[in-house]
Design a protein around this motif. Structure first.
Motif, mmCIF file in Angstrom:
data_model
loop_
_atom_site.group_PDB
_atom_site.id
_atom_site.type_symbol
_atom_site.label_atom_id
_atom_site.label_comp_id
_atom_site.label_asym_id
_atom_site.label_seq_id
_atom_site.Cartn_x
_atom_site.Cartn_y
_atom_site.Cartn_z
ATOM 1 N N ARG A 1 73.089 56.348 12.861
ATOM 2 C CA ARG A 1 72.827 56.045 11.453
ATOM 3 C C ARG A 1 73.297 57.205 10.573
ATOM 4 O O ARG A 1 73.335 58.363 11.017
ATOM 5 C CB ARG A 1 71.344 55.743 11.232
ATOM 6 C CG ARG A 1 70.484 56.902 11.590
ATOM 7 C CD ARG A 1 69.037 56.721 11.264
ATOM 8 N NE ARG A 1 68.308 57.825 11.859
ATOM 9 C CZ ARG A 1 68.309 59.058 11.420
ATOM 10 N NH1 ARG A 1 68.996 59.380 10.332
ATOM 11 N NH2 ARG A 1 67.646 60.012 12.046
ATOM 12 N N THR A 2 73.621 56.859 9.329
ATOM 13 C CA THR A 2 74.048 57.873 8.363
ATOM 14 C C THR A 2 72.942 58.922 8.212
ATOM 15 O O THR A 2 71.764 58.575 8.100
ATOM 16 C CB THR A 2 74.331 57.190 7.003
ATOM 17 O OG1 THR A 2 75.332 56.198 7.219
ATOM 18 C CG2 THR A 2 74.811 58.188 5.963
ATOM 19 N N ASP B 1 79.348 57.298 11.659
ATOM 20 C CA ASP B 1 78.390 56.387 11.012
ATOM 21 C C ASP B 1 79.145 55.262 10.300
ATOM 22 O O ASP B 1 78.629 54.669 9.361
ATOM 23 C CB ASP B 1 77.477 57.146 10.042
ATOM 24 C CG ASP B 1 78.259 57.836 8.925
ATOM 25 O OD1 ASP B 1 79.505 57.753 8.919
ATOM 26 O OD2 ASP B 1 77.614 58.459 8.057
ATOM 27 N N ASP B 2 80.392 54.982 10.786
ATOM 28 C CA ASP B 2 81.241 53.975 10.137
ATOM 29 C C ASP B 2 81.527 52.830 11.122
ATOM 30 O O ASP B 2 82.543 52.836 11.822
ATOM 31 C CB ASP B 2 82.550 54.644 9.686
ATOM 32 C CG ASP B 2 83.452 53.681 8.920
ATOM 33 O OD1 ASP B 2 83.141 52.465 8.887
ATOM 34 O OD2 ASP B 2 84.468 54.143 8.375
#
Ligand SMILES: NC(=O)C1=CN([C@@H]2O[C@H](COP(=O)(O)OP(=O)(O)OC[C@H]3O[C@@H](n4cnc5c(N)ncnc54)[C@H](OP(=O)(O)O)[C@@H]3O)[C@@H](O)[C@H]2O)C=CC1
Ligand SMILES: O=C(O)C1=N[C@H](C(=O)O)C[C@H](O)C1
Length: 269
Positions: free
Chosen positions: A37-38, A62-63
């Protein structure tokens, strides 16, 4: 033989790390992406170093969209909100989405079913051969017995598990209800407490134990006057879940869009 690129989501998690290691070690798979997660401290680091070992040359990202575009499959053992979002992106990228996440609501399941119109989704609350075989045995035993036999499902997991009943317990409950020819929603009785009154004939009870580092234990009890049948599965090592997920990745290649489970993958249907 063709080699397939796999993205592992939730890669810092208990299952995520296990899955990443197994993909790296697999002769027909390579790890082409690792997601967190970001804001997670591992994002931007080499996965191998983040896991405390040698560099793997795979950076944690996170992409998801960028990662899925390069992959044949995504293995996803995370949390329901993330899994629903990944299902939509996996459908856009037309990659096989193997879902181990549990605790999904009816609304989550509906969204996953919509995504599965465009991609192959393999979803199971438990990816092990033993548990999936146990569901077929449970269905058979429930079909052979009448409601004089009370069905209770007891599960035990580690103290970090966030959902109850476990996905496996629900799979076993569904199998028992199917065997009986009833809808689980109509007979499910979860975690009794207080003055509950006597047990209702035909109910299927669920009970959850949480403690220490228990990997996963499930018991289906058929209790009648004077006798009891107890079916039990004990998982003592998470690699068995990861092995099932990797099988699902290979099985899903070239299949038409739709939602499948481990009974399909293991040929137990
Ligand atoms: N089907 C099966 O055979 C099995 C299923 N499971 C299920 O798998 C799930 C995960 O279990 P477990 O590994 O023990 O749990 P963990 O909490 O150890 O791992 C979950 C991981 O997902 C990460 N995560 C959360 N949100 C996102 C996001 N948006 N994008 C990317 N990563 C995200 C978490 O990060 P952070 O902690 O930073 O939030 C964490 O690293 C559970 O639902 C469990 O029940 C487990 C074993 C077997
Ligand atoms: O969270 C876990 O750990 C596990 N979750 C799955 C479940 O909910 O049944 C599978 C396994 O029992 C481990």
């Amino acid at each position: 033989m063709e080699d397939y690129g796999v993205v592992v989501t939730g890669v810092s998690g208990r299952m995520g790390q296990m899955l990443a290691r197994q993909v790296v070690a697999h002769e027909r798979l390579h790890l082409c992406g690792a997601l967190e997660r970001t804001g997670h401290p591992w994002v931007g680091q080499d996965l191998g170093l983040a896991m405390g070992g040698a560099a793997l040359g795979v950076m944690v990202s996170d992409d998801p969209l960028e990662a899925f575009a390069r992959a044949h499959a995504v293995i996803d053992f995370t949390v329901p909100a993330a899994t629903v979002a990944f299902a939509e992106l996996a459908a856009q990228a037309r990659v096989v989405h193997v879902i181990g996440t549990t605790g999904l609501s009816d609304d989550d399941l509906h969204k996953i079913a919509l995504a599965a119109r465009h991609s192959v989704v393999v979803r199971a609350g438990n990816m092990s051969l033993g548990v999936n075989l146990l569901t077929t045995v449970t269905r058979q035993v429930a079909a052979a017995l009448d409601a004089d036999w009370d069905i209770e499902i007891v599960e035990a997991h580690h103290n970090q598990k966030v959902d109850a009943p476990s996905g496996t317990a629900l799979m076993l409950g569904e199998a028992a209800a199917e065997g009986r020819g009833v809808a689980l929603a109509d007979v499910s009785d979860r975690g009794r407490d207080g003055i509950t009154g006597a047990r209702k004939r035909g109910d299927i009870g669920f009970h959850a134990i949480r403690g220490g580092d228990i990997v996963g234990e499930h018991e289906v009890i058929f209790a009648a006057a004077g006798e009891r049948i107890v079916l039990k599965h004990i998982a003592s090592d998470r690699t068995l879940f990861a092995r099932g997920a990797l099988k699902a990745v290979l099985w899903g290649q070239g299949k038409g869009p739709g939602e499948y489970d481990m009974l399909d993958v293991l040929g137990l249907k």
